[in-house]
Design a protein around this motif. Sequence first.
Motif, PDB file in Angstrom:
ATOM      1  N   VAL A 130     -24.632  61.854  13.761  1.00  0.00           N
ATOM      2  CA  VAL A 130     -25.688  61.340  12.894  1.00  0.00           C
ATOM      3  C   VAL A 130     -26.287  62.518  12.153  1.00  0.00           C
ATOM      4  CG1 VAL A 130     -27.930  60.167  12.855  1.00  0.00           C
ATOM      5  CG2 VAL A 130     -26.204  59.481  14.525  1.00  0.00           C
ATOM      6  N   THR A 131     -26.583  62.336  10.864  1.00  0.00           N
ATOM      7  CA  THR A 131     -27.345  63.353  10.141  1.00  0.00           C
ATOM      8  C   THR A 131     -28.712  62.772   9.809  1.00  0.00           C
ATOM      9  OG1 THR A 131     -26.333  62.722   8.030  1.00  0.00           O
ATOM     10  CG2 THR A 131     -25.377  64.600   9.177  1.00  0.00           C
ATOM     11  N   ILE A 132     -29.707  63.661   9.890  1.00  0.00           N
ATOM     12  CA  ILE A 132     -31.096  63.281   9.655  1.00  0.00           C
ATOM     13  C   ILE A 132     -31.687  64.277   8.669  1.00  0.00           C
ATOM     14  CG2 ILE A 132     -33.355  62.989  10.738  1.00  0.00           C
ATOM     15  CD1 ILE A 132     -31.798  62.402  13.363  1.00  0.00           C
ATOM     16  N   GLY A 142     -36.884  62.953   8.434  1.00  0.00           N
ATOM     17  CA  GLY A 142     -36.627  62.148   9.623  1.00  0.00           C
ATOM     18  C   GLY A 142     -35.880  60.862   9.335  1.00  0.00           C
ATOM     19  N   THR A 143     -35.211  60.795   8.188  1.00  0.00           N
ATOM     20  CA  THR A 143     -34.455  59.605   7.789  1.00  0.00           C
ATOM     21  C   THR A 143     -32.973  59.794   8.097  1.00  0.00           C
ATOM     22  OG1 THR A 143     -36.042  59.209   6.009  1.00  0.00           O
ATOM     23  CG2 THR A 143     -33.913  58.092   5.833  1.00  0.00           C
ATOM     24  N   VAL A 144     -32.337  58.774   8.625  1.00  0.00           N
ATOM     25  CA  VAL A 144     -30.902  58.821   8.915  1.00  0.00           C
ATOM     26  C   VAL A 144     -30.136  58.819   7.590  1.00  0.00           C
ATOM     27  CG1 VAL A 144     -28.951  57.607   9.981  1.00  0.00           C
ATOM     28  CG2 VAL A 144     -31.191  57.635  11.134  1.00  0.00           C
ATOM     29  N   THR A 145     -29.333  59.871   7.384  1.00  0.00           N
ATOM     30  CA  THR A 145     -28.563  60.002   6.145  1.00  0.00           C
ATOM     31  C   THR A 145     -27.058  59.957   6.372  1.00  0.00           C
ATOM     32  OG1 THR A 145     -28.651  62.411   6.328  1.00  0.00           O
ATOM     33  CG2 THR A 145     -30.370  61.341   4.997  1.00  0.00           C
ATOM     34  N   GLY A 146     -26.623  60.028   7.618  1.00  0.00           N
ATOM     35  CA  GLY A 146     -25.202  59.959   7.940  1.00  0.00           C
ATOM     36  C   GLY A 146     -25.009  59.263   9.266  1.00  0.00           C
ATOM     37  N   TRP A 147     -23.923  58.481   9.363  1.00  0.00           N
ATOM     38  CA  TRP A 147     -23.689  57.660  10.557  1.00  0.00           C
ATOM     39  C   TRP A 147     -22.196  57.448  10.687  1.00  0.00           C
ATOM     40  CZ3 TRP A 147     -27.322  56.011  13.948  1.00  0.00           C
ATOM     41  CH2 TRP A 147     -27.009  54.959  14.802  1.00  0.00           C
ATOM     42  N   HIS A 151     -27.590  70.664  15.100  1.00  0.00           N
ATOM     43  CA  HIS A 151     -27.392  71.865  14.297  1.00  0.00           C
ATOM     44  C   HIS A 151     -28.042  71.661  12.932  1.00  0.00           C
ATOM     45  CE1 HIS A 151     -24.253  73.501  16.945  1.00  0.00           C
ATOM     46  NE2 HIS A 151     -23.884  72.254  17.101  1.00  0.00           N
ATOM     47  N   PRO A 152     -28.856  72.622  12.479  1.00  0.00           N
ATOM     48  CA  PRO A 152     -29.365  72.511  11.117  1.00  0.00           C
ATOM     49  C   PRO A 152     -28.264  72.902  10.134  1.00  0.00           C
ATOM     50  CG  PRO A 152     -30.130  74.552  12.095  1.00  0.00           C
ATOM     51  CD  PRO A 152     -29.350  73.810  13.164  1.00  0.00           C
ATOM     52  N   ARG A 153     -28.299  72.303   8.976  1.00  0.00           N
ATOM     53  CA  ARG A 153     -27.336  72.676   7.936  1.00  0.00           C
ATOM     54  C   ARG A 153     -27.925  72.341   6.585  1.00  0.00           C
ATOM     55  NH1 ARG A 153     -22.357  68.374   8.589  1.00  0.00           N
ATOM     56  NH2 ARG A 153     -23.426  66.567   7.727  1.00  0.00           N
ATOM     57  N   THR A 154     -27.277  72.844   5.553  1.00  0.00           N
ATOM     58  CA  THR A 154     -27.714  72.606   4.186  1.00  0.00           C
ATOM     59  C   THR A 154     -26.678  71.725   3.509  1.00  0.00           C
ATOM     60  OG1 THR A 154     -28.766  74.767   4.154  1.00  0.00           O
ATOM     61  CG2 THR A 154     -28.407  73.720   2.037  1.00  0.00           C
ATOM     62  N   ASP A 209     -30.363  70.606   0.154  1.00  0.00           N
ATOM     63  CA  ASP A 209     -31.374  70.032   1.044  1.00  0.00           C
ATOM     64  C   ASP A 209     -31.053  70.383   2.500  1.00  0.00           C
ATOM     65  OD1 ASP A 209     -32.630  68.733  -1.130  1.00  0.00           O
ATOM     66  OD2 ASP A 209     -31.238  67.043  -0.958  1.00  0.00           O
ATOM     67  N   SER A 210     -32.084  70.423   3.325  1.00  0.00           N
ATOM     68  CA  SER A 210     -31.904  70.686   4.755  1.00  0.00           C
ATOM     69  C   SER A 210     -31.711  69.372   5.497  1.00  0.00           C
ATOM     70  CB  SER A 210     -33.128  71.394   5.326  1.00  0.00           C
ATOM     71  OG  SER A 210     -33.283  72.650   4.732  1.00  0.00           O
ATOM     72  N   GLU A 211     -30.855  69.408   6.507  1.00  0.00           N
ATOM     73  CA  GLU A 211     -30.667  68.261   7.382  1.00  0.00           C
ATOM     74  C   GLU A 211     -30.229  68.757   8.740  1.00  0.00           C
ATOM     75  OE1 GLU A 211     -27.641  65.703   5.726  1.00  0.00           O
ATOM     76  OE2 GLU A 211     -26.032  67.041   6.292  1.00  0.00           O
TER      77      GLU A 211
END
Length: 141
Positions: free
Chosen positions: A27-29, A33-38, A101-104, A109-111
């Motif tokens: 999952v990416t957030i 705090g919004t789910v952007t990947g699933w 893990h944080p990533r760009t 944008d950060s996620e």
Amino acid sequence: MKRRFTAGQASRRDDHDTVGEALTARVTIDEHGTVTGWNEGAGRLLGYSSAQALGRSASSLLAEAPPKEDVPPLARLPRWHGELALRHQDGHRIDKKVVAHPRTTGKGDSEWLLVSALTVPLPQTEAESLVSWSFAQSPSC
């Protein structure tokens, strides 16, 4: 011995991202705090389709918020791991170990990418079933 893949083999292997889809929930957030990947694994774990999960608040997927002492300010971390109490779509609680893990993103944008191993049994192929049956039927020494 080095294993080589032809172009056809490599693309077939990429098409069936076994580690990503079959064995992990990903999952990416975003920073809000919004789910952007699933992925499909997240759907199997929590029961939501990607259409139901994308755009929702990630906190809505928690059965309870983790204790503050267990989650330091994420902005200062290179990564985080711990256990989260998640809520399945049908309402039952699932406690899962998660690595974040944080990533760009490509847009800058950060996620956060959250990954958890799945323990859901995978379907057996016909060959695996046959091997299991033949092993069980063989005489022991």
